[in-house]
Structures are given as structure tokens and as C-alpha cells.
Write a protein that holds these residues in place. Structure first.
Motif, PDB file in Angstrom:
ATOM      1  N   LYS A   2       2.719  18.651  15.182  1.00 51.53           N
ATOM      2  CA  LYS A   2       1.361  18.348  15.612  1.00 51.53           C
ATOM      3  C   LYS A   2       1.197  16.863  15.911  1.00 51.53           C
ATOM      4  CE  LYS A   2      -1.397  21.887  13.259  1.00 51.53           C
ATOM      5  NZ  LYS A   2      -2.497  22.099  12.275  1.00 51.53           N
ATOM      6  N   THR A   3       0.435  16.567  16.964  1.00 50.37           N
ATOM      7  CA  THR A   3       0.052  15.189  17.207  1.00 50.37           C
ATOM      8  C   THR A   3      -1.014  14.791  16.190  1.00 50.37           C
ATOM      9  OG1 THR A   3      -1.753  15.768  18.708  1.00 50.37           O
ATOM     10  CG2 THR A   3       0.475  15.525  19.672  1.00 50.37           C
ATOM     11  N   LEU A   4      -1.260  13.503  16.067  1.00 47.15           N
ATOM     12  CA  LEU A   4      -2.306  13.044  15.150  1.00 47.15           C
ATOM     13  C   LEU A   4      -3.657  13.614  15.559  1.00 47.15           C
ATOM     14  CD1 LEU A   4      -3.236  11.354  12.777  1.00 47.15           C
ATOM     15  CD2 LEU A   4      -3.370   9.369  14.307  1.00 47.15           C
ATOM     16  N   GLN A   5      -3.927  13.671  16.837  1.00 43.15           N
ATOM     17  CA  GLN A   5      -5.187  14.231  17.308  1.00 43.15           C
ATOM     18  C   GLN A   5      -5.319  15.684  16.891  1.00 43.15           C
ATOM     19  OE1 GLN A   5      -5.770  13.895  21.525  1.00 43.15           O
ATOM     20  NE2 GLN A   5      -7.900  14.552  21.442  1.00 43.15           N
ATOM     21  N   GLU A   6      -4.235  16.451  16.973  1.00 45.39           N
ATOM     22  CA  GLU A   6      -4.255  17.849  16.553  1.00 45.39           C
ATOM     23  C   GLU A   6      -4.440  17.973  15.040  1.00 45.39           C
ATOM     24  OE1 GLU A   6      -1.377  19.815  20.020  1.00 45.39           O
ATOM     25  OE2 GLU A   6      -0.493  18.942  18.207  1.00 45.39           O
ATOM     26  N   GLN A   7      -3.827  17.077  14.297  1.00 46.35           N
ATOM     27  CA  GLN A   7      -3.982  17.105  12.840  1.00 46.35           C
ATOM     28  C   GLN A   7      -5.420  16.834  12.426  1.00 46.35           C
ATOM     29  OE1 GLN A   7      -1.177  14.215  11.424  1.00 46.35           O
ATOM     30  NE2 GLN A   7       0.539  15.644  11.424  1.00 46.35           N
ATOM     31  N   LEU A   8      -6.088  15.965  13.148  1.00 43.26           N
ATOM     32  CA  LEU A   8      -7.459  15.588  12.796  1.00 43.26           C
ATOM     33  C   LEU A   8      -8.497  16.602  13.269  1.00 43.26           C
ATOM     34  CD1 LEU A   8      -7.299  11.759  13.543  1.00 43.26           C
ATOM     35  CD2 LEU A   8      -7.718  12.793  11.313  1.00 43.26           C
ATOM     36  N   SER A   9      -8.135  17.473  14.190  1.00 46.41           N
ATOM     37  CA  SER A   9      -9.099  18.419  14.740  1.00 46.41           C
ATOM     38  C   SER A   9      -9.558  19.421  13.672  1.00 46.41           C
ATOM     39  CB  SER A   9      -8.486  19.185  15.906  1.00 46.41           C
ATOM     40  OG  SER A   9      -9.370  20.203  16.356  1.00 46.41           O
ATOM     41  N   LEU A  10     -10.871  19.662  13.641  1.00 42.01           N
ATOM     42  CA  LEU A  10     -11.449  20.668  12.744  1.00 42.01           C
ATOM     43  C   LEU A  10     -12.107  21.788  13.548  1.00 42.01           C
ATOM     44  CD1 LEU A  10     -13.062  18.342  10.039  1.00 42.01           C
ATOM     45  CD2 LEU A  10     -10.837  19.482   9.966  1.00 42.01           C
TER      46      LEU A  10
END
Length: 264
Positions: A2-10
Motif C-alpha cells: 500500500k502507498t501511504l495515501q492508501e494506508q491513510l484512507s478511511l
């Protein structure tokens, strides 16, 4: 990976924030909505929750924001609130225990009643909410974030306080210390279900009413390594980390956002 953006997505997740329309709670719930979560804003003041939900829906049209009435020191009210949540959702992905209410008092002016209130409000309410949230959190392998306080792990400096106008009551710090330990306990016993439990301890984030006392604000600022008080939006990064997959290998941890207050 996962990219950081994907990890942060809720996106697609459901979060409950107690006290989610309050001074710090509004920044917490706004963070979750900004990251794509549907948010349930709960407190005794249903009208305040409704107004904040409307603001969140206008700012983030893709999410749902739902007000919910709950009195955290009333076990029946907590039970009814979670029954409503279970009826309307498939379970919580995120539970943020943030709500607080109480009065300022010193060790000498605190009463048995105020002591019991602080323990009920700040510690027992966390136990109640987590117990009711567990079934849904198990389904979702969810996240619990307990908002504690710098005064849960360091003592108030008596030199900052003159009289009882701003002093934190003894029951408040004792309860928040209990939440830190309870979070570690929960992190252990809920880990088999993939549920993560962490704490976030804000430092000096005085409410707007207290900020009218410029002399007291100056004393707070001078006591802190960064030389100032915190602003609610400065909690957003820590909330985003602790409530998302960006912290997927963190549980039982205690994160301070206090301008360095606790290093001295």
C-alpha cells in the motif's frame, strides 16, 4: 504494498467519536471525515451534534455524518446508543473515546461527588463503550483510540495554578492514568481479534474560555518547550496515524501531542 495515501484512507469505514462536536472532538471527527470515514458524532447535546454533522456533510459530501445522543455516565443510555449503532451499521471500524465534562477543583476543594464523577466520566465510560463496541469491532478488526491527557502521566505543576479557576481536579488525572493502563490491557486481550488499541495524550490545549485569561495562558506557554499552547488542528496528524492503517503495526501505545511538555 500500500502507498501511504492508501494506508491513510478511511473510505468505507464507520467511526464513532464521543464528544465529537466539542473543542478537540470536532478536529478529531473532522480528520476522520476528511480521510473518508462515515462518522457518528455522539454526546448529551444532540443539537450540537446535529449542527456539527451538517457542517461535516457540507464540507465532505461523500461521507455520512450522523448525530447520536449518549450520556456516558448512564449505563442505559450507553446501551441504547450502541443498540442504535448496531441496528444502523454493520459494526464500527473505529471507536474514539474522547468525551469529557467536569468542573475544576483542587485536591482540597474536590468532593466525593466530583471525584466519582471524574472517574465515571473519564475512565468507566471508556470501559462501557468498548464493551458494547467489541462485537462490531471484532467483525471489522477495528481500531480503538482513547483520548487521555498529559495529566494522565505527569503531575500538574502547582506553580501554574492560583486558586481553583483552572486547576485540573485530582480525579481527572487519576482517571486518565487509568485509561492509559486500561488501553494496554485492552490491546493485549483484544489482539487475538485483530483489534488495535492506542492512546493519544493532548498536552496544553486549553478551552476558549480559559484562553480569555491571558496571564494564565502566558504561564502555560512559558512552561512548555515549544513556548505556546496547542491548537485543535494540531491533533489531526496523530489522529490520522492512529486511526488508519498507517499505524497497522502499533497497539498498546501511548502517543503524546504536547509541545514537549512531558520531557521536563
Amino acid at each position: 504494498m500500500k502507498t501511504l495515501q492508501e494506508q491513510l484512507s478511511l473510505t468505507g469505514k464507520t467511526a464513532l467519536v464521543t464528544g465529537g462536536a466539542g473543542y478537540l472532538g470536532s478536529s478529531i471527527s473532522e480528520t476522520l471525515a476528511e480521510l473518508g470515514a462515515d462518522v457518528i458524532i455522539a454526546s448529551r447535546n444532540l443539537q450540537k451534534c446535529r449542527e456539527w454533522c451538517e457542517k461535516l456533510r457540507r464540507r465532505f459530501p461523500s461521507i455520512q455524518a450522523t448525530p447520536l445522543k449518549i450520556d456516558l455516565i448512564d449505563p442505559h443510555s450507553v446501551q441504547l446508543a450502541f443498540e442504535t449503532i448496531h441496528q444502523q451499521t454493520s459494526g464500527l471500524d473505529i471507536l474514539v473515546n474522547n468525551a469529557w465534562s467536569g468542573r475544576k477543583s483542587s485536591l482540597e476543594s474536590a468532593t466525593e461527588e466530583s471525584w466519582r464523577h471524574d472517574l465515571e466520566m473519564s475512565l468507566t465510560s471508556v470501559f462501557r463503550c468498548v464493551r458494547h463496541a467489541i462485537p462490531g469491532l471484532k467483525k471489522k478488526r477495528g481500531v480503538i483510540l482513547n483520548i487521555t491527557s498529559m495529566y494522565g502521566h505527569v503531575a500538574p505543576d502547582y506553580r501554574l495554578y492560583q486558586g481553583n479557576q483552572h486547576v485540573n481536579p485530582p480525579g481527572y488525572g487519576a482517571a486518565k492514568a487509568g485509561v492509559i493502563q486500561l488501553s494496554k490491557y485492552m490491546a493485549s486481550f483484544l489482539s487475538p481479534y485483530g483489534i488495535r488499541v492506542n492512546c493519544l495524550s493532548p498536552g496544553p490545549f486549553p478551552h476558549p474560555e480559559a484562553q480569555q485569561d491571558k496571564v494564565f495562558m502566558q504561564r502555560l506557554a512559558e512552561r512548555n518547550p515549544l513556548g505556546r499552547i496547542g491548537q485543535p488542528e494540531e491533533l489531526k496528524g496523530a489522529v490520522a496515524l492512529m486511526c488508519s492503517d498507517a499505524s497497522s503495526y502499533m497497539t498498546g501505545q501511548h502517543l503524546s501531542v504536547d509541545g514537549g511538555w512531558s520531557i521536563w
